[in-house]
Structure formats: structure tokens, C-alpha cells
Design an enzyme around this catalytic site. Sequence first.
Site, PDB file in Angstrom:
ATOM      1  N   THR A 131      -3.837   6.138 -21.672  1.00 62.51           N
ATOM      2  CA  THR A 131      -3.570   4.827 -21.105  1.00 62.51           C
ATOM      3  C   THR A 131      -2.100   4.529 -21.391  1.00 62.51           C
ATOM      4  O   THR A 131      -1.453   5.218 -22.183  1.00 62.51           O
ATOM      5  CB  THR A 131      -4.422   3.732 -21.780  1.00 62.51           C
ATOM      6  OG1 THR A 131      -4.292   3.851 -23.186  1.00 62.51           O
ATOM      7  CG2 THR A 131      -5.884   3.862 -21.391  1.00 62.51           C
ATOM      8  N   TYR A 174       0.856  -1.202   0.000  1.00 66.25           N
ATOM      9  CA  TYR A 174       0.000   0.000   0.000  1.00 66.25           C
ATOM     10  C   TYR A 174       0.885   1.242   0.000  1.00 66.25           C
ATOM     11  O   TYR A 174       1.858   1.306   0.753  1.00 66.25           O
ATOM     12  CB  TYR A 174      -0.890   0.024   1.249  1.00 66.25           C
ATOM     13  CG  TYR A 174      -2.301  -0.409   0.949  1.00 66.25           C
ATOM     14  CD1 TYR A 174      -3.039   0.237  -0.042  1.00 66.25           C
ATOM     15  CD2 TYR A 174      -2.902  -1.448   1.648  1.00 66.25           C
ATOM     16  CE1 TYR A 174      -4.338  -0.157  -0.335  1.00 66.25           C
ATOM     17  CE2 TYR A 174      -4.198  -1.846   1.359  1.00 66.25           C
ATOM     18  CZ  TYR A 174      -4.912  -1.193   0.359  1.00 66.25           C
ATOM     19  OH  TYR A 174      -6.180  -1.574   0.070  1.00 66.25           O
ATOM     20  N   ARG A 178      -1.276  -2.409 -18.343  1.00 59.15           N
ATOM     21  CA  ARG A 178      -2.627  -1.848 -18.321  1.00 59.15           C
ATOM     22  C   ARG A 178      -2.678  -0.745 -17.264  1.00 59.15           C
ATOM     23  O   ARG A 178      -2.423  -0.995 -16.090  1.00 59.15           O
ATOM     24  CB  ARG A 178      -3.581  -2.987 -17.957  1.00 59.15           C
ATOM     25  CG  ARG A 178      -5.031  -2.756 -18.226  1.00 59.15           C
ATOM     26  CD  ARG A 178      -5.713  -4.063 -18.509  1.00 59.15           C
ATOM     27  NE  ARG A 178      -5.327  -4.551 -19.821  1.00 59.15           N
ATOM     28  CZ  ARG A 178      -5.858  -4.126 -20.971  1.00 59.15           C
ATOM     29  NH1 ARG A 178      -6.826  -3.233 -20.970  1.00 59.15           N
ATOM     30  NH2 ARG A 178      -5.437  -4.606 -22.115  1.00 59.15           N
TER      31      ARG A 178
END
Length: 425
Positions: free
Chosen positions: A231, A57, A240
Site C-alpha cells: 500500500t 478517465y 490511500r
Amino acid sequence: MSSPQLIPFLEKQDSEIFNAIRGEEKRESEGLELIPSENYVSKAVLEADGSVFTNKYSEGYPGRRYYGGQEYTDVVENIARERACKLFNCKFANVQPLSGAPANVAMYFALCKPGDTILGMDLGHGGHLTHGHPVTHLAKIFNFIRYKMKDPETGEIDFDELRETALREKPKMILAGFSAYSRNLDYAKFVEIAKEVGAITVMDAAHIAGLIAGKALPNPFDFGFDVITTTTHKTLRGPRGGMILVRENADFAKAIDKSVFPGLQGGPHMHLIAGKAVAFGEALKPEFQTYAQQILKNAKAMEKVFLDADIRLLGGGTSNHLLLADVFGSLGVTGKDAQFALDEVGITLNMNSIADDPRKPLDPSGIRFGTPAATTRGFDEKDCARVAELMIEVLKDHENSDLKKRVREEIRKLCLARPIPESFL
Ligand code: DSN
């Protein structure tokens, strides 16, 4: 065939997922990918994507995170940002957006207030859902208005109408960019009109980011665009994901950082940011410029075969990586039947609406295809011209199973002769 990914633990632990991965490897290896928004990443990018950063995280940004243990995440995110800025010649990059749609959402909320007017390209004329199509949540929050092509036969944007609309509606933002448009945009014209009405200029470069980074197409920042969203997994050949770039306005950059986190997202996907950093490193190499040029040459080779066969191409042809063919108007085969027939012969592309399409989006008049993935595996103009010939043969006789069997075999052979590379350097 390029060597299968080493996944011994998966093989032992979960045969269903293991087999699906092996199946997808074979499909990608033996079939030809012509979806213009897809590509193949290097094994180095795949390794970064599958790395231990998936465990971490890291809400916040380098040097100011909300959790401990960030000495390596900061390294990765800083490198990704620096390389992105170098690639696109800009001052600020936010590499945390999970994909293109969230990048656009974060960008709108950073630079506009609810109710503000945004002028973007009509979806039916090549724009994107996230440019304010009524089915999106965004359309309930911002006032999206649209511009179109003046003439679908040339692809020319109707700048007179765009300017009149801008003068009348005073948009906060003018948005360029597309997902099914095959010509170059006149960036200078967008900036000129935006200056007249005091609008921010944003380019959604998702489709052509790799062509810009590879210097095969002009960079909107060189014409004064304020912001680029993109993207990272299409022509840019990365994992991705999404990204937002700001040319020089530090206030925009600050607002975008706040909008991505905490405004929209939680913890960034640091394994994918590591993959982005690796892909940007690849795109900075001179070889990537050769690749970007070859994408365009290959698309031109396909254009010639389609035009010689009198098949209508929207925009009259292509200046980028993609082509949009009116197969229903030219050959009487619907986009849906065309997609399925070509899938059967190992050519993957997508059905697509054409400008002012009389047919429905799930069974439209067109097909959209392009050359980024085929170029990655080494297809040249001759190969692409042959593929275009085979496509037309199938489209003209799409229920002929003997023909489809023969074409499937030729496509398989072409693909096996040009394996997906493991490294681009
Ligand atoms: N899904 C991407 C495309 O195929 O163009 C962007 O919407």
C-alpha cells in the site's frame, strides 16, 4: 493545531459533510494515532489527491490509453513510476492498484494460474487476509498453504517447516510479508528455499514500505525477491492506494500490467496517482530517512516500557514500527476492552489476535499499535515512553473514569504540543 483544510465550497454547499471533515480534523489533531497502518499525509499530497485529476478517465498506461486528453495524466503516472523505481531500486512499477488487497489479487492472477499453490504466512501468526485466508474469494481460486512462527516468543519463522512444506508441495509462489508481525524477515532464507523449488518470491511490504524506502530496514529486492506489493498510505506516508514493484523480470512486469488493467480494474484513480507521485518525491528526500529511523527508535522506546512492566509482547519485542501485546494474558483485560478504554483517552489502536489466540477475532487477547503517525507529528522516544506508561496505567485500571479523564487531558496536551505538520520538507 495544523490549519484546517480550506474547503469554502463545501462549507457553503454541504454542511453535513463539511462538519464531518472538521470533526475528523479535530479528532486527528487532539488524539494520538497508534494504529500502525495509519499516517498523516502532507498538505501537498492532500492537494494532489483533491485535484482535477479526479475528473479524468485514463484506462491503459502512459502512451497507450483508451481515451483522449491524456497529456497530463501521462506526465503524472510516468513520474510516479519513475520515483517508485528509484525509491525501491527496481526496474518496473505499476502504480494503479486501488489499494493493497487489489494489488495482491492482480499480482496472484498475473503470476499464478487458478489451482496453483501459494505458500504464505498464517494470518494468526501475523500474515494478512489476502494471503489466502479461507474467508477470502482468493482461497477458492488458489491453493494457499501456510507457514508459521517457530516460537511466538522470539518471532522466529519456522524455516525448517517452511522448507519441508515447500519441498513437498512445490508452491508456484512463496509469499513473505505481514500485517501483525514485529520482527525482520530473513529474506535470504526465503530466496534460498524458493530457488530450491523453483518458486517466485513476493514480499507484501504494505506495513514496512516506508521503512524500506527510508533505508531503515533492508530491501527484499537486495536479496533477490522478484516482486513487492504494497500500500502507499502506511509508513510510506502517501495517499490511500496500492502499488506493485518488479525487480527486473520484464515478463512479470508485463503480466502484472495486464492483470491490473484490464484484468482487474477499470479507470485508474489518477488523482491518487498524482498524490502517490508527490509522496514518493517526499520519500526520496534525506529527511524521510531520518523519519524512518525515528519510527524504529520510538517503537523501541515503547517496547522497553511494556517489557519493564512484564507485559508479553509477541515476538519478544519489535524490530520495526509495530508492537503486539498480549494484554489478556498479561493484565486480564481483553483486546476489545483495551481498545475501547484507550479510545476514551484519545489513544487509537486496534485489538488484534495473537498467535494461536484462544479468544475470538472480535474479542481477542491482544492489541496492536505502532509509531508511524506519532513520529510524523514529532513524537520522540521520551514522548513515546510516556505514552506507553499512560497506556499501561489505563490498561491496569480501565474502568476508572477519573484516571481516564486525567490521561485524556495529558494525551490532548501532548498532541497539541506536537501538531500534525503541514509539510515535511
Ligand atoms: N488494514 C491494514 C492493517 O491495518 O494492517 C492492512 O490490512
